[in-house]
Design an enzyme around this catalytic site. Sequence first.
Site, PDB file in Angstrom:
ATOM      1  CB  CYS A  59      -1.048  -0.184   1.181  1.00 21.99           C
ATOM      2  SG  CYS A  59      -0.143  -0.143   2.685  1.00 21.99           S
ATOM      3  CB  SER A  88       8.856   1.292   6.326  1.00 20.29           C
ATOM      4  OG  SER A  88       9.340  -0.032   5.548  1.00 20.29           O
ATOM      5  CD  GLU A 129       6.453  -2.053   7.481  1.00 26.65           C
ATOM      6  OE1 GLU A 129       6.028  -2.852   8.070  1.00 26.65           O
ATOM      7  OE2 GLU A 129       6.853  -1.698   6.467  1.00 26.65           O
ATOM      8  CD  GLN A 187       3.416  -5.125   9.661  1.00 21.98           C
ATOM      9  OE1 GLN A 187       4.259  -4.394   9.417  1.00 21.98           O
ATOM     10  NE2 GLN A 187       2.359  -5.410  10.453  1.00 21.98           N
ATOM     11  N   GLY A 245     -16.154   1.774  30.667  1.00 22.97           N
ATOM     12  CA  GLY A 245     -16.683   2.683  29.377  1.00 22.97           C
ATOM     13  C   GLY A 245     -16.397   2.021  28.287  1.00 22.97           C
ATOM     14  CB  ALA A 246     -18.817  -0.181  25.959  1.00 23.06           C
ATOM     15  N   GLY A 247     -16.018   2.133  24.803  1.00 21.97           N
ATOM     16  CA  GLY A 247     -15.573   2.802  23.640  1.00 21.97           C
ATOM     17  C   GLY A 247     -14.767   1.913  22.585  1.00 21.97           C
ATOM     18  CG  MET A 280      -9.651   5.258  20.931  1.00 24.39           C
ATOM     19  SD  MET A 280      -8.124   4.806  20.135  1.00 24.39           S
ATOM     20  CE  MET A 280      -7.099   5.531  21.443  1.00 24.39           C
ATOM     21  CB  SER A 281     -11.599   1.015  25.741  1.00 26.77           C
ATOM     22  OG  SER A 281     -12.782   1.059  25.277  1.00 26.77           O
TER      23      SER A 281
END
Lengths: 272, 421
Positions: free
Chosen positions: B50, B109, B114, B116, B189-191, B193-194
């Site tokens: 990519c 990169s 990285e 990959q 907290g159900a976000g 990110m978490s």
Amino acid sequence: MGDTAEFWLRFALICYSAGLIYSFITVIRQRRKLFRPALAAFTVGAAVQLVSIVDAGLTLGRLPVSTVYQMASVVGFCTTLAFLTVYWRYKFESLAVFVFPTVFLLTFVSILGTPVEPWGGQAWSRWWLGIHVVLFLLGYAALSLTSVAGVMYLIQEKELKSKRPSSLYHRLPPLGVLDEMALRTLGVGFVLVTLGLIVASWWAVVDQGPNWIVDPTIALAFVSWLIYLALVFGRITIGWRGRKAAYLSIVGFCFAALTWIVNSGVHSFMNR
Amino acid sequence: MSLLLVGLSHKTAPVEVRERFAVPEDQSGNVARKLLDAPTIEEALVVSTCNRVEYLVRAGGNFRATEEIYEHLIRAQDLAPRDVEPFFYRYSDRDAIRHVFRVASSLDSMVVGEPQILGQVKSALAAAKDAGACGPELEQILTQAFRVARRVRNETGIGQMAVSISYVGVELAKKIFGSLEGRTILIIGAGKMSELAARHLRSAGAARTVVTNRTHARAVELADRFEGRAEPFDRLLQLLTEVDIVISSTGAQKFILDRKTAEGVIAARKNRPIFLVDIAVPRDLDPEINTIDNMFLYDIDDLQQIADSNLDQRRKEAQSAESIVEEEIDKLLRRLKSREAGPAIVSLQDELERVRQAELQRFRGKLDALNPEQKDAVEGLTRSLMKKVAHPSIVMLKHSSHEPDGGRIVEFVKRAFRLPQ
């Protein structure tokens, strides 16, 4: 002290040794087992020690606290009594890790007050001394690892808390690993040093007579042992970890190093 | 040998250009094969990710290869040459090898270091080989590139440091606990990110997940996705004494845990360490908590700061990686040249021997009169003559692998003695 009192005291010591073994297992294996049998033996030991103290008191016609050795026995018994009361009232089981070795050592010291037949020969004495030295060396090697782990812990903890980790952060092992290492080496070191102390006291009294206890460097050795005992107790029962445990292990080792420097070579009574 | 590399990357082309030229992974072998149709291209390899598209070819003779690659690109994309050129870089020979090495070692990169890219280059080589587009020369270069990548990874700290927030979190957790095996995560907290952070921790070994949220239904929903359990929000303090890692991202306007309460928590935990990650803005956890022994608190900025400094660190490590790359280029070039010089020496010797035999044959009538001893002398004389003639050229060929234009020396000797090309 009368012969019978001496006999009872030795019998009490054998009972207390069960408690010492329990402490060792707890410290090294990190889990509590065999507490009930150890407590039973300990209680019997206390009863027998009381008999010994009463016997000695009757013989002397007063409270047997006139020598260091008699005093040690009485203090040992009082400590036992206090522990048993606290345990009976609050079931404070983990205090045993601290109390059992202390009482054992106090009682052990108290039986060393009676003069003993000297060694059959020089060779025996050397062997005994050699074991003492090896146990101490191995023990303090383990404890030095404890303090090295402590220093590394403090650096790594600082790195983590600073939130600006330097290259040290990547090179040092994780806190969990360092803490584990400190705990294990502390357990092993403590057991070895305790055994070394017992062997050394025995050697001293047999070889040098009851006067050994007045040597200040010996007292210093006992104090550094007490520091480690406190550290072991704190870690296992109160859950001292992290910074506090690391600082204490460093202090303990400095003290041990001081003892070693003062003692380096020979103890003062050996020069006499 | 002439190597040519034509490519574009995140450094030279924006994403809308890169995506136009991207080659689907399963097509890279075919594209490389198609390039061989061009008259001068003898071997080809196409790496497409990519962030980059690279065409590496070995071209025989003149340097039409660049144009031939451009023609391919233009034909495939229905473009004019001026649309292509500004975005592509061109490297030849040593520079081409350097670029391949740097790409494989992840020095080029976007996120330096990285891991990959190495796998992507490896599968590009496999595809080109399967398609019959890649021969021994390119393969040797690529094999060397993999070795360079391995050296760079082992000898520099380039891949050691986490550079994304989630991985910084995982790395910190590992530095605190040692192993994450059997650890429990609490998500407050159900976000989104978490959830992501927890997912990374899970894949690093954390065993259980507990979710708590003011709206219990959402906690249940998230817990289901982690095969974890949901707990009512009013049990928060109790939960804090049980878990090892906390990720907090509630929408609360005030701290949900202050320093004083946290001190109670650590006492109740018997000082077992706890790792707290606060990704909420405004923050959920009192920053003072970090001063408590055995409590390690990081907020979103702390994580970002570590990620940034790690990236800086990687760039520094990359500098020492560059010298490894240069060293390996020298090694490879020497090997490639000595591979060219070896056959040249053999064919030079063969050629001179052929000439000698031919001449002996020509003078056979006159030589027949000689006695065996004299015949031996002639044999020895001719041999030593040929050796003397060949000697300087052979020495030159042997040394050519250490010289920058060694290939030309080989070429020159071949021509001078009319050796087969």
